[in-house]
Motif scaffolding. Structure first.
Motif, mmCIF file in Angstrom:
data_model
loop_
_atom_site.group_PDB
_atom_site.id
_atom_site.type_symbol
_atom_site.label_atom_id
_atom_site.label_comp_id
_atom_site.label_asym_id
_atom_site.label_seq_id
_atom_site.Cartn_x
_atom_site.Cartn_y
_atom_site.Cartn_z
ATOM 1 N N LYS A 14 13.794 12.742 -2.161
ATOM 2 C CA LYS A 14 12.838 12.214 -3.118
ATOM 3 C C LYS A 14 13.485 12.048 -4.497
ATOM 4 C CE LYS A 14 9.320 14.778 -4.065
ATOM 5 N NZ LYS A 14 8.328 15.812 -3.768
ATOM 6 N N TYR A 15 14.265 13.059 -4.884
ATOM 7 C CA TYR A 15 14.910 12.994 -6.199
ATOM 8 C C TYR A 15 16.052 11.984 -6.197
ATOM 9 C CZ TYR A 15 12.267 17.074 -7.548
ATOM 10 O OH TYR A 15 11.242 17.922 -7.858
ATOM 11 N N LEU A 16 16.793 11.926 -5.083
ATOM 12 C CA LEU A 16 17.944 11.017 -5.013
ATOM 13 C C LEU A 16 17.506 9.560 -5.061
ATOM 14 C CD1 LEU A 16 20.042 12.812 -2.295
ATOM 15 C CD2 LEU A 16 20.691 12.499 -4.663
ATOM 16 N N MET A 17 16.366 9.276 -4.410
ATOM 17 C CA MET A 17 15.904 7.889 -4.347
ATOM 18 C C MET A 17 14.986 7.527 -5.509
ATOM 19 S SD MET A 17 15.151 7.787 -0.281
ATOM 20 C CE MET A 17 14.536 6.125 -0.206
ATOM 21 N N GLY A 18 14.625 8.512 -6.303
ATOM 22 C CA GLY A 18 13.735 8.240 -7.441
ATOM 23 C C GLY A 18 12.275 8.155 -7.059
ATOM 24 N N MET A 19 11.926 8.699 -5.875
ATOM 25 C CA MET A 19 10.534 8.606 -5.420
ATOM 26 C C MET A 19 9.620 9.559 -6.182
ATOM 27 S SD MET A 19 11.248 8.331 -1.412
ATOM 28 C CE MET A 19 9.707 7.907 -0.660
ATOM 29 N N HIS A 20 10.177 10.377 -7.056
ATOM 30 C CA HIS A 20 9.342 11.284 -7.848
ATOM 31 C C HIS A 20 8.950 10.646 -9.179
ATOM 32 C CE1 HIS A 20 13.299 11.661 -9.440
ATOM 33 N NE2 HIS A 20 12.936 12.499 -10.382
ATOM 34 N N LYS A 21 9.313 9.370 -9.360
ATOM 35 C CA LYS A 21 8.967 8.680 -10.615
ATOM 36 C C LYS A 21 7.933 7.591 -10.315
ATOM 37 C CE LYS A 21 13.632 9.194 -12.367
ATOM 38 N NZ LYS A 21 14.805 8.496 -12.880
ATOM 39 N N PRO A 22 6.929 7.448 -11.185
ATOM 40 C CA PRO A 22 5.925 6.397 -10.934
ATOM 41 C C PRO A 22 6.480 4.983 -11.058
ATOM 42 C CG PRO A 22 5.120 8.028 -12.492
ATOM 43 C CD PRO A 22 6.564 8.286 -12.331
ATOM 44 N N ILE A 23 7.720 4.825 -11.542
ATOM 45 C CA ILE A 23 8.291 3.481 -11.630
ATOM 46 C C ILE A 23 9.049 3.122 -10.365
ATOM 47 C CG2 ILE A 23 8.497 3.473 -14.141
ATOM 48 C CD1 ILE A 23 11.523 4.065 -13.683
ATOM 49 N N LEU A 70 -6.913 10.836 -15.986
ATOM 50 C CA LEU A 70 -7.544 10.817 -14.658
ATOM 51 C C LEU A 70 -7.210 12.093 -13.885
ATOM 52 C CD1 LEU A 70 -7.019 7.166 -13.440
ATOM 53 C CD2 LEU A 70 -9.132 8.245 -14.170
ATOM 54 N N THR A 71 -5.935 12.527 -13.950
ATOM 55 C CA THR A 71 -5.572 13.753 -13.224
ATOM 56 C C THR A 71 -6.337 14.947 -13.790
ATOM 57 O OG1 THR A 71 -3.676 14.129 -14.658
ATOM 58 C CG2 THR A 71 -3.261 13.002 -12.580
ATOM 59 N N ASP A 72 -6.525 14.957 -15.129
ATOM 60 C CA ASP A 72 -7.261 16.067 -15.738
ATOM 61 C C ASP A 72 -8.703 16.107 -15.221
ATOM 62 O OD1 ASP A 72 -5.090 16.827 -17.098
ATOM 63 O OD2 ASP A 72 -5.686 16.015 -19.046
ATOM 64 N N GLU A 132 2.412 14.387 -8.895
ATOM 65 C CA GLU A 132 3.347 15.507 -8.882
ATOM 66 C C GLU A 132 3.733 15.903 -10.304
ATOM 67 O OE1 GLU A 132 7.750 15.907 -7.415
ATOM 68 O OE2 GLU A 132 6.453 15.274 -5.763
ATOM 69 N N GLN A 133 3.857 14.905 -11.180
ATOM 70 C CA GLN A 133 4.217 15.199 -12.572
ATOM 71 C C GLN A 133 3.140 16.031 -13.257
ATOM 72 O OE1 GLN A 133 4.986 11.444 -14.442
ATOM 73 N NE2 GLN A 133 7.112 11.406 -13.749
ATOM 74 N N ALA A 135 0.839 -1.200 0.000
ATOM 75 C CA ALA A 135 0.000 0.000 0.000
ATOM 76 C C ALA A 135 0.873 1.248 0.000
ATOM 77 C CB ALA A 135 -0.929 -0.006 1.206
ATOM 78 N N ASN A 136 1.980 1.182 0.792
ATOM 79 C CA ASN A 136 2.917 2.309 0.821
ATOM 80 C C ASN A 136 3.520 2.564 -0.545
ATOM 81 O OD1 ASN A 136 3.137 3.665 3.166
ATOM 82 N ND2 ASN A 136 4.465 2.147 4.147
ATOM 83 N N LEU A 137 3.960 1.475 -1.183
ATOM 84 C CA LEU A 137 4.599 1.597 -2.499
ATOM 85 C C LEU A 137 3.638 2.192 -3.510
ATOM 86 C CD1 LEU A 137 6.964 1.007 -4.396
ATOM 87 C CD2 LEU A 137 5.998 -1.243 -4.758
ATOM 88 N N TRP A 138 2.392 1.702 -3.496
ATOM 89 C CA TRP A 138 1.401 2.227 -4.444
ATOM 90 C C TRP A 138 1.190 3.705 -4.212
ATOM 91 C CZ3 TRP A 138 -2.172 -2.311 -2.788
ATOM 92 C CH2 TRP A 138 -1.764 -3.471 -3.424
ATOM 93 N N GLU A 139 1.125 4.086 -2.943
ATOM 94 C CA GLU A 139 0.866 5.498 -2.655
ATOM 95 C C GLU A 139 2.027 6.356 -3.139
ATOM 96 O OE1 GLU A 139 -0.807 6.343 1.211
ATOM 97 O OE2 GLU A 139 -0.088 8.399 1.030
ATOM 98 N N THR A 140 3.269 5.876 -2.903
ATOM 99 C CA THR A 140 4.439 6.618 -3.377
ATOM 100 C C THR A 140 4.370 6.812 -4.883
ATOM 101 O OG1 THR A 140 5.668 5.433 -1.695
ATOM 102 C CG2 THR A 140 6.939 6.712 -3.255
ATOM 103 N N ARG A 141 3.995 5.751 -5.584
ATOM 104 C CA ARG A 141 3.945 5.830 -7.048
ATOM 105 C C ARG A 141 2.861 6.783 -7.520
ATOM 106 N NH1 ARG A 141 5.004 -0.267 -9.369
ATOM 107 N NH2 ARG A 141 7.240 -0.211 -9.076
ATOM 108 N N VAL A 142 1.705 6.716 -6.864
ATOM 109 C CA VAL A 142 0.611 7.601 -7.284
ATOM 110 C C VAL A 142 0.974 9.051 -6.977
ATOM 111 C CG1 VAL A 142 -1.821 8.142 -6.971
ATOM 112 C CG2 VAL A 142 -1.086 5.793 -6.963
ATOM 113 N N ARG A 143 1.626 9.269 -5.822
ATOM 114 C CA ARG A 143 2.064 10.619 -5.473
ATOM 115 C C ARG A 143 3.014 11.148 -6.540
ATOM 116 N NH1 ARG A 143 0.959 12.882 -0.617
ATOM 117 N NH2 ARG A 143 0.065 11.447 0.898
ATOM 118 N N ALA A 144 3.948 10.287 -6.974
ATOM 119 C CA ALA A 144 4.915 10.685 -8.001
ATOM 120 C C ALA A 144 4.178 11.062 -9.288
ATOM 121 C CB ALA A 144 5.901 9.564 -8.253
ATOM 122 N N GLY A 145 3.199 10.247 -9.648
ATOM 123 C CA GLY A 145 2.431 10.519 -10.850
ATOM 124 C C GLY A 145 1.675 11.835 -10.747
#
Lengths: 151, 178
Positions: free
Chosen positions: B36-45, A116-118, A77-78, A65-75
């Motif tokens: 966040k940038y160093l660990m790549g946490m700003h990327k969805p991958i 989805l973000t739009d 933010e973009q 759940a943590n990993l998914w949240e991190t990924r969605v947060r990253a998405g």
């Protein structure tokens, strides 16, 4: 009262010793050194491993759940939208996707995720949520709220 | 693999270089951002075992701003490993010895303990001023926004600008300190 049959039960100790030990050794097959070869040590470590496995089932879910949240947060933010606003926007437009699905979309289908973000942005703007700034790039999206507002 | 997919793959896993100006920034809040940038946490991958972290160049670390009286109160602990080898250094002393150390420690401490932490730190490049080697600077393709704007001091304004700044009242001469 005399219990005549209890004496017989004591002698009947379940399966044969070899099979009883074999069950433990099978679980200890991937351990190192005496932990896999000596029964009494193997037994102790198997018990410990099973206890860890029980705890791990819960931890695994939390980790994912943590990993998914991190990924969605990253998405999010973009695309210049905060995670909280994004989830709120989706919930209000009845797009009921969970974190796993959103993370998969963010990772593997960036264009679907952008759509989805739009939508979430449009809804957040229509409902006047805090933490979202006016954005001309989402003018092409129309929701029910937008229609009501224009009238 | 088509040409497009090949480029897409390359672009997804390429390391991006970011630059961050630490002047007048809180190093501990900045650390959370840089981590966040160093660990790549700003990327969805992102995945903890996916080596997708970026490089970050931090300039002007000599001008970091600690909150409150932390320069006097914050203590850095070091132990040589020998008996009696403990030492405690105040933040201002450490900063005097090495102006990049406060920022480095802040980023290092902001990350969880793991085997990857030291390798992640290798991607952080700290410079006390704006003099960055050109071979690093030419990689940079993104600037990380500062957490707070750097205020401009009065002596950094031109004399004209100060003179032409709208005034409400002219204070009497006796009120102005020479």
């Amino acid at each position: 009262m005399v219990f005549t049959s209890v004496v017989n039960y004591v002698r009947a100790r379940g399966p044969d010793e070899i099979w009883r030990k074999r069950r433990i050794f099978k679980l200890a097959a991937h351990f190192i050194g005496r932990r896999r070869n000596c029964y009494s040590i193997a037994l102790r470590n198997v018990h410990r491993a099973l206890a860890y496995a029980t705890k791990g089932r819960k931890l695994k879910r939390a980790d994912m759940a943590n990993l998914w949240e991190t990924r969605v947060r990253a998405g999010c933010e973009q695309h210049n939208i905060s995670y909280e606003t994004f989830r709120e926007g989706l919930a209000r437009t009845d797009i009921l996707l969970n974190r796993k699905t959103l993370a998969d979309l963010a990772c593997w289908e960036p264009y679907s995720f952008k759509a989805l973000t739009d939508i979430a942005k449009r809804r957040a703007l229509d409902d006047g949520l805090a933490g979202i700034k006016a954005d001309t790039s989402i003018d092409r999206i129309i929701t029910r709220g937008t229609l009501h507002r224009d009238k | 693999m088509s040409q497009l997919k090949r480029v897409q793959q390359w672009a997804t896993f390429a390391r991006v270089w970011h630059i961050y100006d630490a002047a007048w920034q809180n190093p501990f809040q900045s650390a959370e951002l840089l981590k966040k940038y160093l660990m790549g946490m700003h990327k969805p991958i992102y995945h903890p075992m996916n080596d997708c972290g970026d490089h970050v160049i931090v300039i002007n670390t000599a001008d970091v701003a600690l909150p409150g009286d932390e320069w006097k109160k914050r203590v850095y602990f070091h132990h040589t490993g020998y008996p009696g080898g403990a030492s405690w250094t105040l933040a201002w002393e450490l900063h005097k010895k090495n102006p990049t150390m406060v920022m480095k420690k802040a980023v290092y401490n902001s990350m969880d303990r793991s085997l990857q932490r030291r390798y992640t730190m290798e991607r952080l490049h700290l410079y006390p001023d704006a003099n960055v080697p050109l071979n690093l600077l030419e990689n940079v393709s993104n600037q990380i926004k500062q957490l707070r704007p750097k205020p401009k001091r009065l002596d950094e304004y031109k004399e004209e600008e100060v003179r032409e700044f709208p005034k409400l009242i002219d204070l009497p001469k006796s009120y102005i300190v020479e």
